[in-house]
Design a protein around this motif. Structure first.
Motif, PDB file in Angstrom:
ATOM      1  N   CYS A   1       0.841  -1.199   0.000  1.00 24.66           N
ATOM      2  CA  CYS A   1       0.000   0.000   0.000  1.00 24.66           C
ATOM      3  C   CYS A   1       0.881   1.256   0.000  1.00 24.66           C
ATOM      4  CB  CYS A   1      -0.915   0.015   1.231  1.00 24.66           C
ATOM      5  SG  CYS A   1      -0.053  -0.195   2.799  1.00 24.66           S
ATOM      6  N   VAL A   2       0.283   2.368  -0.436  1.00 24.89           N
ATOM      7  CA  VAL A   2       0.988   3.645  -0.389  1.00 24.89           C
ATOM      8  C   VAL A   2       0.405   4.446   0.772  1.00 24.89           C
ATOM      9  CG1 VAL A   2       1.548   5.777  -1.632  1.00 24.89           C
ATOM     10  CG2 VAL A   2       1.247   3.624  -2.906  1.00 24.89           C
ATOM     11  N   ILE A   3       1.268   4.835   1.693  1.00 28.35           N
ATOM     12  CA  ILE A   3       0.819   5.617   2.845  1.00 28.35           C
ATOM     13  C   ILE A   3       1.333   7.045   2.671  1.00 28.35           C
ATOM     14  CG2 ILE A   3       1.000   5.881   5.366  1.00 28.35           C
ATOM     15  CD1 ILE A   3       1.421   2.749   5.411  1.00 28.35           C
ATOM     16  N   SER A   4       0.408   8.014   2.670  1.00 28.08           N
ATOM     17  CA  SER A   4       0.844   9.408   2.480  1.00 28.08           C
ATOM     18  C   SER A   4       0.812  10.161   3.796  1.00 28.08           C
ATOM     19  CB  SER A   4      -0.095  10.162   1.532  1.00 28.08           C
ATOM     20  OG  SER A   4      -0.462   9.375   0.449  1.00 28.08           O
ATOM     21  N   ILE A   5       1.822  10.992   3.982  1.00 25.28           N
ATOM     22  CA  ILE A   5       1.790  11.917   5.116  1.00 25.28           C
ATOM     23  C   ILE A   5       1.729  13.324   4.530  1.00 25.28           C
ATOM     24  CG2 ILE A   5       3.005  12.752   7.160  1.00 25.28           C
ATOM     25  CD1 ILE A   5       4.274   9.632   6.731  1.00 25.28           C
ATOM     26  N   LEU A   6       0.593  13.966   4.741  1.00 21.10           N
ATOM     27  CA  LEU A   6       0.364  15.308   4.205  1.00 21.10           C
ATOM     28  C   LEU A   6       0.895  16.293   5.238  1.00 21.10           C
ATOM     29  CD1 LEU A   6      -3.271  14.705   2.900  1.00 21.10           C
ATOM     30  CD2 LEU A   6      -1.122  14.407   1.665  1.00 21.10           C
ATOM     31  N   ASP A   7       2.160  16.662   5.068  1.00 22.01           N
ATOM     32  CA  ASP A   7       2.862  17.444   6.087  1.00 22.01           C
ATOM     33  C   ASP A   7       2.691  18.931   5.806  1.00 22.01           C
ATOM     34  OD1 ASP A   7       4.543  18.473   7.968  1.00 22.01           O
ATOM     35  OD2 ASP A   7       6.384  17.576   7.160  1.00 22.01           O
ATOM     36  N   ASN A   8       1.680  19.535   6.436  1.00 22.03           N
ATOM     37  CA  ASN A   8       1.475  20.983   6.215  1.00 22.03           C
ATOM     38  C   ASN A   8       2.061  21.803   7.358  1.00 22.03           C
ATOM     39  OD1 ASN A   8      -0.431  20.404   8.103  1.00 22.03           O
ATOM     40  ND2 ASN A   8      -2.118  21.451   7.084  1.00 22.03           N
ATOM     41  N   ARG A   9       2.973  21.195   8.073  1.00 23.32           N
ATOM     42  CA  ARG A   9       3.810  21.876   9.065  1.00 23.32           C
ATOM     43  C   ARG A   9       3.023  22.451  10.241  1.00 23.32           C
ATOM     44  NH1 ARG A   9       7.033  19.859   9.060  1.00 23.32           N
ATOM     45  NH2 ARG A   9       8.601  21.297   9.819  1.00 23.32           N
ATOM     46  N   THR A  10       1.868  21.876  10.545  1.00 19.44           N
ATOM     47  CA  THR A  10       1.081  22.372  11.680  1.00 19.44           C
ATOM     48  C   THR A  10      -0.069  21.416  11.960  1.00 19.44           C
ATOM     49  OG1 THR A  10      -0.094  24.305  12.556  1.00 19.44           O
ATOM     50  CG2 THR A  10      -0.521  23.761  10.260  1.00 19.44           C
ATOM     51  N   THR A  11      -0.756  21.636  13.060  1.00 21.40           N
ATOM     52  CA  THR A  11      -1.995  20.925  13.345  1.00 21.40           C
ATOM     53  C   THR A  11      -3.103  21.894  12.964  1.00 21.40           C
ATOM     54  OG1 THR A  11      -0.789  20.020  15.220  1.00 21.40           O
ATOM     55  CG2 THR A  11      -3.149  19.527  15.115  1.00 21.40           C
ATOM     56  N   ALA A  12      -3.516  21.861  11.691  1.00 25.81           N
ATOM     57  CA  ALA A  12      -4.288  22.966  11.120  1.00 25.81           C
ATOM     58  C   ALA A  12      -5.734  23.015  11.604  1.00 25.81           C
ATOM     59  CB  ALA A  12      -4.246  22.888   9.599  1.00 25.81           C
ATOM     60  N   MET A  13      -6.437  21.893  11.508  1.00 26.22           N
ATOM     61  CA  MET A  13      -7.878  21.893  11.732  1.00 26.22           C
ATOM     62  C   MET A  13      -8.275  22.456  13.094  1.00 26.22           C
ATOM     63  SD  MET A  13     -10.886  21.183  10.618  1.00 26.22           S
ATOM     64  CE  MET A  13     -11.188  19.879   9.437  1.00 26.22           C
ATOM     65  N   THR A  14      -7.489  22.136  14.110  1.00 27.42           N
ATOM     66  CA  THR A  14      -7.854  22.533  15.464  1.00 27.42           C
ATOM     67  C   THR A  14      -7.355  23.935  15.830  1.00 27.42           C
ATOM     68  OG1 THR A  14      -5.913  21.299  16.142  1.00 27.42           O
ATOM     69  CG2 THR A  14      -8.033  20.214  16.415  1.00 27.42           C
ATOM     70  N   GLY A  15      -6.659  24.594  14.894  1.00 27.96           N
ATOM     71  CA  GLY A  15      -6.237  25.967  15.169  1.00 27.96           C
ATOM     72  C   GLY A  15      -4.733  26.174  15.168  1.00 27.96           C
ATOM     73  N   HIS A  16      -4.018  25.387  14.343  1.00 26.31           N
ATOM     74  CA  HIS A  16      -2.579  25.603  14.138  1.00 26.31           C
ATOM     75  C   HIS A  16      -1.729  25.443  15.390  1.00 26.31           C
ATOM     76  CE1 HIS A  16      -4.388  27.803  10.627  1.00 26.31           C
ATOM     77  NE2 HIS A  16      -3.597  26.932  10.045  1.00 26.31           N
ATOM     78  N   GLN A  17      -1.936  24.342  16.079  1.00 25.44           N
ATOM     79  CA  GLN A  17      -1.085  24.058  17.231  1.00 25.44           C
ATOM     80  C   GLN A  17       0.221  23.404  16.760  1.00 25.44           C
ATOM     81  OE1 GLN A  17      -4.293  23.240  16.961  1.00 25.44           O
ATOM     82  NE2 GLN A  17      -5.354  24.213  18.669  1.00 25.44           N
TER      83      GLN A  17
END
Lengths: 627, 197
Positions: A470-486
């Motif tokens: 399987c291909v496992i992707s890590i979408l690394d947007n350099r933050t915890t975005a959804m909860t408020g960029h922690q």
């Protein structure tokens, strides 16, 4: 600007979010350590600690407490529990499903007990505003034998947090502070008490009973049951349990807790009812004598509680024990639902049936005109959209896309449709393993950077060890975005605002033994698609790390640096209306004009420029910058 | 003291609905009025429909029952109609006239309704006030102050239990000095626009 929330002015009244009020309450109790893994609706509790810490750090002052965004809720609970064992007051907050992750520690922690006070906040989410389920975590208090408090207003949330530490220390048990979205995300006036100075350093006293071997556990379980008896006595005298009369109560009594009390009170007043309301703030253990007395005082009882019939079942049991034949209305009589969130309308509708009076509120009349739905969507310029677009270019039609918890779950919507299966944090890679065994379909799973650290690593190890294809992707947007960029372990600064030891995701993946690793910038869509093709061709587990910062952070950075955010425009002479930009890429900044021509809404465009690459006829180009 | 005021603030994620609700709540505390505000956070914030409620006076919680809102303030016309269940014949609905077309229209084939039809239905069920808040905001110096324009319009609508000055002072007390002028213009512009209707 001075932060109002840390002003030491007794009697000062300010508007606070329920979550901010919890933080204030902890500061008034001299909390030493606060830990969390962010999750809506709990996030602003820890975010407020973090803001205060960063504010202090900037002024070269000591905030007095330590706070951290731990890698997951279980770690958060363990970090804080260790502090509480060492004599420091601790607070751990998480969303309801976070307590599932922390439950392994939680259940035995109650056997062991704490030395200094420890408040564990569970933020439940009836109606699943921002969650994958609406589980009622009050069961955890019953399940593990934890004292529990349930606030109704921000003011009460502050007081329960402040006094909860004393309760915790009296019982030598962590206290569960159970909140719901309408408390966490409600604002109300909060009156300040004095701030207490934290102790800062504790001392760990060795004690064989802190090591839960079977022998210790057998000694500690009866101790816990004894503590619950003591807690019941405290509950009888708790200022948070009280009877409030509306009119002149005769036959009817209402039992309620949490935010439901607000609806009960207001609706009872509007409907001119004569009722006694047993408002329960300490809901585990229940004040048995007080409840029995209340049962005896009425002919009929109405139990109003969102979620599961937890009070209702306990009241039925108590009525049976005292031989009462009080009539109990609630979920079992179908007057109230186990589903979703309550509101004044729902309570009024049930009361109108029980009291046989007219519902004071008219029926909710929806608009007659058909309105377009407006669900949440990936922001314009979101790097996840670019990754998903590239994946769709590379993958065969029948590919399965297990996904995870984060902004990227929004890839579920058309036209991207890159989310097929989701259970919980970290489930993407675990289900990818299972799907590779169960099917011959191609599998590309997605998780975010914070999710990777939270619970994404063990399933990758599983994929490597068993050679799951399987291909496992890590979408690394350099933050915890959804909860408020922690922050998370992949970001440069921690919750205290200190330089942290940043962990590089691809280094971990390599260390896990993954043989095929691709690191891409999703804004280069062509190269990203090629990387996915190579990953798909590889037999066995492969990992794609798609790295690009959250566009909201990028836009914020550019604004602060005084850089112009570019705007893109469509050359109407070149545009063939092939709809790739709208119909396949699905950027919400694109729209059709009345004449069917396609345009970019400048107020929405975040200037990522990916549309230039995907337009097959080169009709899109950069205009001058905006703002 | 028995008076209750129920306000629904609505719009699209990113338009500043939550900020407006928060300011209104702070103004109430400043005016020593009992207040509760409810907000939406998390996933619902990402470009979705946003609805906040503010309740003032003799109230026990932030949620507004059906058909009991005194005023609905909307930063987008379709969102005003989406919240019509909170309105009765006496409810004032103040809306900006500039549509934000959701992606479900461009991508999903749903339809954005004709605005005249939207206004007609609102008028049949409540009292409608339309203003071009976006234009006023832009004229004041920044499109982003549209929420402040709407607060100005609300202050002029004769529903708040405290003076408009309290609201303006609260706005100005919560922003950096360099933006005060723009926000003051936006607020006064909103007030004027509603009074001129």
């Amino acid at each position: 600007m001075m932060m109002e929330i840390i002003e030491n002015k007794v009697g000062k009244k300010i508007l606070l979010l329920g979550n901010e009020a919890i933080t204030r309450g902890a500061l008034e109790a001299g909390v030493d350590i606060a830990t969390t893994y962010p999750g809506t609706p709990s996030s602003e509790i820890a975010d407020t600690f973090s803001k205060i810490a960063k504010y202090a750090t900037k002024q070269n002052k000591d905030p007095g407490f330590y706070c951290e965004y731990s890698t997951n809720e279980k770690v958060a609970l363990e970090v804080a529990a260790a502090a509480a064992f060492s004599g420091l007051r601790a607070l751990t907050c998480m969303k309801h499903v976070g307590l599932n992750v922390a439950s392994d520690a939680f259940m035995t922690y109650l056997y062991v007990g704490c030395k200094a006070g420890h408040i564990i906040v569970t933020a439940d989410d009836p109606y699943c505003h921002s969650s994958q389920n609406e589980q009622d975590n009050r069961y955890f208090a019953l399940f593990g034998s934890a004292p529990m408090l349930e606030p109704t207003t921000p003011q009460e949330a502050k007081e329960m947090t402040r006094l909860g530490f004393e309760l915790s220390e009296e019982l030598k048990l962590p206290v569960l502070l159970r909140t719901t979205t309408r408390l966490n995300h409600a604002r109300g006036a909060v009156t300040f008490n004095k701030l207490k100075k934290p102790r800062k350093k504790g001392h760990f006293e060795k004690d064989p009973l802190l090591v839960t071997t079977p022998n210790t556990a057998r000694i500690k379980h009866p101790v816990l049951l004894e503590k619950m008896k003591q807690a019941e006595k405290i509950s009888e005298k708790s200022p948070f349990n009280e009877v409030i009369n509306i009119g002149t109560p005769k036959d009817f009594g209402i039992v309620t807790s949490g935010v439901s009390y607000n609806y009960v009170k207001e609706v009872s007043e509007i409907m001119d009812l004569d009722v006694g309301i047993l408002k329960l703030g300490m809901t585990h253990p229940l004040p048995r004598k007080m409840c029995e007395k209340f049962i005896k005082s009425c002919k009929s009882l109405i139990v109003v509680e969102e979620g599961e019939p937890i009070l209702e079942n306990q009241f039925k049991a108590m009525a049976y024990d005292i031989g009462s034949n009080v009539r109990i209305y609630g979920k079992s009589t179908d007057h109230f639902s186990r589903l979703y969130e309550y509101n004044p309308d729902i309570v009024a509708e049930a009361f109108s049936k029980i009291f046989k009076v007219k519902n004071p509120f008219p029926k909710q009349m929806q608009p007659k005109l058909k309105l377009p739905s407006r669900p949440p969507t990936l922001c314009p310029g979101c790097p996840h959209r670019a990754t998903y677009y590239a994946v769709k270019k590379a993958a065969p039609k029948d590919t399965i896309y297990p996904t995870d918890i984060g902004c990227y779950t929004l890839g579920k919507a058309p036209p991207l449709e890159t989310a097929d299966l989701l259970l919980c944090m970290g489930s993407n890679a675990g289900t990818a393993c299972g799907l590779s065994v169960a099917t011959d379909q191609k599998i590309i799973s997605f998780m975010g950077d914070s999710t990777f650290f939270h619970s994404g690593i063990p399933p990758i190890i599983n994929a490597v060890y068993h050679n799951h294809d399987c291909v496992i992707s890590i979408l690394d947007n350099r933050t915890t975005a959804m909860t408020g960029h922690q922050p998370n372990p992949g970001t440069e600064f921690d919750g205290m605002g200190r330089q942290a030891n940043l962990i590089v995701i691809e280094d971990i993946v390599k260390g896990l033994g993954v043989k095929h690793i691709e690191v891409v910038d999703p804004n280069n869509i062509k190269e990203t698609a090629e990387a996915y093709k190579r990953a798909l061709d590889f037999k066995g587990p492969s990992v794609v790390v798609s790295k690009s910062p959250c566009i909201l952070l990028e836009v914020q950075r550019m604004r602060r640096a005084g850089e112009k955010i570019p705007v893109y425009t469509i050359d109407q002479d070149k545009c063939t209306k092939c709809k790739t930009c709208i119909g396949r890429f699905g950027c919400p900044a694109f729209y059709y004009a009345d004449d069917g021509s396609i345009h970019i809404d400048e107020t929405q465009c975040n200037g990522c420029g990916n549309c230039v690459e995907i337009c097959p006829v080169d009709a899109i180009s950069k205009k001058e910058g905006k703002k | 003291m028995n008076r209750k005021t129920s306000i629904v603030l609505t719009g699209v994620g990113g338009q500043g609905v939550i900020t407006a609700a928060n300011i209104l709540g702070k103004a109430a505390v400043r005016a020593k009025t009992n207040v509760y505000v409810s907000e939406v956070h998390g996933m619902a914030q990402r470009g979705g429909a946003v609805n906040c409620t503010v309740r003032l006076g003799n109230v026990s919680g932030p949620l507004v029952a059906a058909a009991t809102a005194d005023v609905i303030v909307s930063l987008e016309p379709v969102e005003a109609l989406r919240n019509i269940m909170y309105a009765n014949k006496k409810t004032k609905i103040i809306t900006d006239i500039n549509p934000v077309v959701p992606f479900t229209v461009s991508v999903g084939g749903e339809k954005y309704p004709n605005l005249d039809d939207v206004y007609k239905e609102i008028q049949s069920r409540a009292i409608l006030f339309k203003i071009d808040a976006l234009k006023i905001a832009k004229d004041s110096g920044a499109a982003i102050t549209k929420n402040i324009v709407m607060l100005g319009a609300l202050a002029a609508a004769d529903v708040l239990p405290f003076k408009s000055d309290v609201l303006l002072e609260t706005i100005l007390g919560n922003i950096p000095v360099k933006y005060k002028d723009i926000n003051k213009k936006a607020f006064n512009g909103g007030m004027k626009a509603l009074k001129d209707l």
